[in-house]
Motif scaffolding. Structure first.
Motif, PDB file in Angstrom:
ATOM      1  N   ASP A  57      -3.997   8.446   0.933  1.00  0.00           N
ATOM      2  CA  ASP A  57      -3.788   7.718  -0.307  1.00  0.00           C
ATOM      3  C   ASP A  57      -2.460   8.137  -0.939  1.00  0.00           C
ATOM      4  O   ASP A  57      -1.659   8.839  -0.328  1.00  0.00           O
ATOM      5  N   ASP A  58      -2.247   7.734  -2.169  1.00  0.00           N
ATOM      6  CA  ASP A  58      -0.975   8.022  -2.842  1.00  0.00           C
ATOM      7  C   ASP A  58      -0.811   9.497  -3.196  1.00  0.00           C
ATOM      8  O   ASP A  58       0.284   9.914  -3.564  1.00  0.00           O
ATOM      9  N   ASP A  59      -1.865  10.267  -3.112  1.00  0.00           N
ATOM     10  CA  ASP A  59      -1.784  11.698  -3.421  1.00  0.00           C
ATOM     11  C   ASP A  59      -1.508  12.542  -2.176  1.00  0.00           C
ATOM     12  O   ASP A  59      -1.661  13.758  -2.211  1.00  0.00           O
ATOM     13  N   PHE A  60      -1.080  11.889  -1.086  1.00  0.00           N
ATOM     14  CA  PHE A  60      -0.851  12.616   0.154  1.00  0.00           C
ATOM     15  C   PHE A  60       0.205  13.702  -0.041  1.00  0.00           C
ATOM     16  O   PHE A  60       1.096  13.585  -0.871  1.00  0.00           O
ATOM     17  N   LYS A  61       0.048  14.731   0.739  1.00  0.00           N
ATOM     18  CA  LYS A  61       1.039  15.803   0.776  1.00  0.00           C
ATOM     19  C   LYS A  61       1.843  15.607   2.055  1.00  0.00           C
ATOM     20  O   LYS A  61       1.311  15.705   3.159  1.00  0.00           O
ATOM     21  N   ILE A  62       3.111  15.313   1.894  1.00  0.00           N
ATOM     22  CA  ILE A  62       3.954  14.957   3.028  1.00  0.00           C
ATOM     23  C   ILE A  62       3.956  16.040   4.103  1.00  0.00           C
ATOM     24  O   ILE A  62       3.939  15.737   5.289  1.00  0.00           O
ATOM     25  N   ASP A  63       3.944  17.305   3.701  1.00  0.00           N
ATOM     26  CA  ASP A  63       3.942  18.390   4.696  1.00  0.00           C
ATOM     27  C   ASP A  63       2.711  18.326   5.595  1.00  0.00           C
ATOM     28  O   ASP A  63       2.805  18.583   6.789  1.00  0.00           O
ATOM     29  N   LYS A  89      -2.198  -2.993  23.709  1.00  0.00           N
ATOM     30  CA  LYS A  89      -0.882  -2.958  24.369  1.00  0.00           C
ATOM     31  C   LYS A  89       0.066  -1.981  23.673  1.00  0.00           C
ATOM     32  O   LYS A  89       0.915  -1.386  24.320  1.00  0.00           O
ATOM     33  N   LEU A  90      -0.079  -1.830  22.369  1.00  0.00           N
ATOM     34  CA  LEU A  90       0.765  -0.884  21.639  1.00  0.00           C
ATOM     35  C   LEU A  90       0.420   0.559  22.009  1.00  0.00           C
ATOM     36  O   LEU A  90       1.244   1.446  21.883  1.00  0.00           O
ATOM     37  N   ASN A  91      -0.836   0.764  22.417  1.00  0.00           N
ATOM     38  CA  ASN A  91      -1.297   2.063  22.896  1.00  0.00           C
ATOM     39  C   ASN A  91      -1.072   3.216  21.891  1.00  0.00           C
ATOM     40  O   ASN A  91      -0.456   4.227  22.225  1.00  0.00           O
ATOM     41  N   PRO A  92      -1.588   3.059  20.680  1.00  0.00           N
ATOM     42  CA  PRO A  92      -1.393   4.139  19.707  1.00  0.00           C
ATOM     43  C   PRO A  92      -2.196   5.382  20.070  1.00  0.00           C
ATOM     44  O   PRO A  92      -3.243   5.294  20.714  1.00  0.00           O
ATOM     45  N   LYS A  93      -1.690   6.529  19.653  1.00  0.00           N
ATOM     46  CA  LYS A  93      -2.384   7.798  19.864  1.00  0.00           C
ATOM     47  C   LYS A  93      -3.256   8.140  18.659  1.00  0.00           C
ATOM     48  O   LYS A  93      -4.171   8.954  18.756  1.00  0.00           O
ATOM     49  N   ILE A  94      -2.943   7.538  17.527  1.00  0.00           N
ATOM     50  CA  ILE A  94      -3.693   7.727  16.294  1.00  0.00           C
ATOM     51  C   ILE A  94      -3.399   6.519  15.403  1.00  0.00           C
ATOM     52  O   ILE A  94      -2.321   5.930  15.484  1.00  0.00           O
ATOM     53  N   ILE A  95      -4.364   6.146  14.578  1.00  0.00           N
ATOM     54  CA  ILE A  95      -4.144   5.120  13.558  1.00  0.00           C
ATOM     55  C   ILE A  95      -4.277   5.806  12.203  1.00  0.00           C
ATOM     56  O   ILE A  95      -5.311   6.421  11.907  1.00  0.00           O
ATOM     57  N   ILE A  96      -3.214   5.718  11.440  1.00  0.00           N
ATOM     58  CA  ILE A  96      -3.216   6.239  10.069  1.00  0.00           C
ATOM     59  C   ILE A  96      -3.164   5.028   9.147  1.00  0.00           C
ATOM     60  O   ILE A  96      -2.263   4.192   9.277  1.00  0.00           O
ATOM     61  N   THR A  97      -4.118   4.918   8.242  1.00  0.00           N
ATOM     62  CA  THR A  97      -4.137   3.796   7.312  1.00  0.00           C
ATOM     63  C   THR A  97      -3.774   4.285   5.922  1.00  0.00           C
ATOM     64  O   THR A  97      -4.425   5.185   5.380  1.00  0.00           O
ATOM     65  N   LYS A  98      -2.728   3.694   5.374  1.00  0.00           N
ATOM     66  CA  LYS A  98      -2.257   4.032   4.028  1.00  0.00           C
ATOM     67  C   LYS A  98      -3.000   3.150   3.043  1.00  0.00           C
ATOM     68  O   LYS A  98      -3.001   1.926   3.161  1.00  0.00           O
ATOM     69  N   VAL A  99      -3.672   3.777   2.086  1.00  0.00           N
ATOM     70  CA  VAL A  99      -4.413   3.047   1.066  1.00  0.00           C
ATOM     71  C   VAL A  99      -3.849   3.382  -0.306  1.00  0.00           C
ATOM     72  O   VAL A  99      -3.192   4.403  -0.494  1.00  0.00           O
ATOM     73  N   SER A 100      -4.131   2.516  -1.240  1.00  0.00           N
ATOM     74  CA  SER A 100      -3.686   2.723  -2.608  1.00  0.00           C
ATOM     75  C   SER A 100      -4.644   2.002  -3.540  1.00  0.00           C
ATOM     76  O   SER A 100      -5.390   1.118  -3.109  1.00  0.00           O
ATOM     77  N   ASP A 101      -4.610   2.366  -4.791  1.00  0.00           N
ATOM     78  CA  ASP A 101      -5.428   1.694  -5.794  1.00  0.00           C
ATOM     79  C   ASP A 101      -5.001   0.221  -5.857  1.00  0.00           C
ATOM     80  O   ASP A 101      -3.804  -0.066  -5.948  1.00  0.00           O
ATOM     81  N   SER A 125       0.813  -1.222   0.000  1.00  0.00           N
ATOM     82  CA  SER A 125       0.000   0.000   0.000  1.00  0.00           C
ATOM     83  C   SER A 125       0.843   1.268   0.000  1.00  0.00           C
ATOM     84  O   SER A 125       0.330   2.347  -0.284  1.00  0.00           O
ATOM     85  N   GLY A 126       2.123   1.140   0.327  1.00  0.00           N
ATOM     86  CA  GLY A 126       3.002   2.310   0.314  1.00  0.00           C
ATOM     87  C   GLY A 126       3.444   2.783   1.684  1.00  0.00           C
ATOM     88  O   GLY A 126       3.940   3.891   1.829  1.00  0.00           O
ATOM     89  N   LYS A 127       3.291   1.940   2.706  1.00  0.00           N
ATOM     90  CA  LYS A 127       3.710   2.321   4.064  1.00  0.00           C
ATOM     91  C   LYS A 127       5.205   2.573   4.139  1.00  0.00           C
ATOM     92  O   LYS A 127       5.636   3.562   4.721  1.00  0.00           O
ATOM     93  N   SER A 128       5.989   1.692   3.568  1.00  0.00           N
ATOM     94  CA  SER A 128       7.451   1.840   3.630  1.00  0.00           C
ATOM     95  C   SER A 128       7.908   3.107   2.922  1.00  0.00           C
ATOM     96  O   SER A 128       8.789   3.816   3.412  1.00  0.00           O
ATOM     97  N   TYR A 129       7.294   3.398   1.798  1.00  0.00           N
ATOM     98  CA  TYR A 129       7.635   4.625   1.073  1.00  0.00           C
ATOM     99  C   TYR A 129       7.313   5.850   1.933  1.00  0.00           C
ATOM    100  O   TYR A 129       8.119   6.771   2.048  1.00  0.00           O
ATOM    101  N   LEU A 130       6.142   5.838   2.546  1.00  0.00           N
ATOM    102  CA  LEU A 130       5.759   6.953   3.416  1.00  0.00           C
ATOM    103  C   LEU A 130       6.746   7.094   4.574  1.00  0.00           C
ATOM    104  O   LEU A 130       7.158   8.211   4.913  1.00  0.00           O
TER     105      LEU A 130
END
Length: 169
Positions: free
Chosen positions: A154-160, A95-107, A10-15
């Motif tokens: 998605d893949d059109d995310f703006k990194i900033d 147990k991981l106790n995340p503060k937010i879940i961000i899901t990376k999606v792609s076509d 989905s592009g997690k590693s790239y992100l």
């Protein structure tokens, strides 16, 4: 901790590579598990004992315990040894106790291409759609249960923009 979820390809590693350019530390859950277990991660993405791997993940994370605010690149759903989509036990995420879940999606067509090129694996497009849908649905359920923010990118995310969101967490 910020949990960055998404299916294989989905592009997690790239992100994560992009986030590292902003001095935001990231860690791949699957690489951490493989390192802790001293075994290679399978290119076919099938996991014979998902629950055992998640216990190893918790131990490996606890061994780091260096106080860095990592972004964990991982999965909420995995493929078991039979190739079936399985949700990670919610206790692991608690147990991981995340503060937010961000899901990376792609076509799904792009995911198909990435997995074919990277891992020489060919998945049915409809299966990839179902896999990604399950990842998103579970992320929504977990964030609601944990009362934390959920975001899809998605893949059109703006990194900033993503960097700004992460720094606010």
């Amino acid at each position: 901790m910020i949990f960055l979820s998404g299916i294989h390809g989905s592009g997690k590693s790239y992100l994560c590579k992009e986030l590292n350019k902003y001095n935001i530390p990231t860690c791949s859950a699957s690489h951490l598990v493989a390192k802790y277990k001293k075994e290679a991660y399978s290119s076919n993405k099938l996991i014979n004992n998902i629950d055992d791997n998640q216990c190893v993940l918790i131990k490996a994370m606890n061994s780091l315990n260096d106080g860095n605010p990592y972004i964990w690149d991982g999965h909420l759903c995995l493929l078991n040894g039979d190739g079936e989509i399985c949700r990670i036990n919610s206790d692991v995420i608690i147990k991981l106790n995340p503060k937010i879940i961000i899901t990376k999606v792609s076509d799904p067509n792009e995911i198909f291409k990435r997995l074919k090129d990277r891992d020489n694996q060919k998945y049915n497009i409809d299966f990839l759609k179902s896999f990604q849908y399950e990842e998103i649905q579970y992320a929504k359920e977990l964030s609601k249960m944990l009362k934390i923010k959920f975001l899809t990118i998605d893949d059109d995310f703006k990194i900033d923009e993503i960097v700004e969101i992460i720094r606010r967490v």
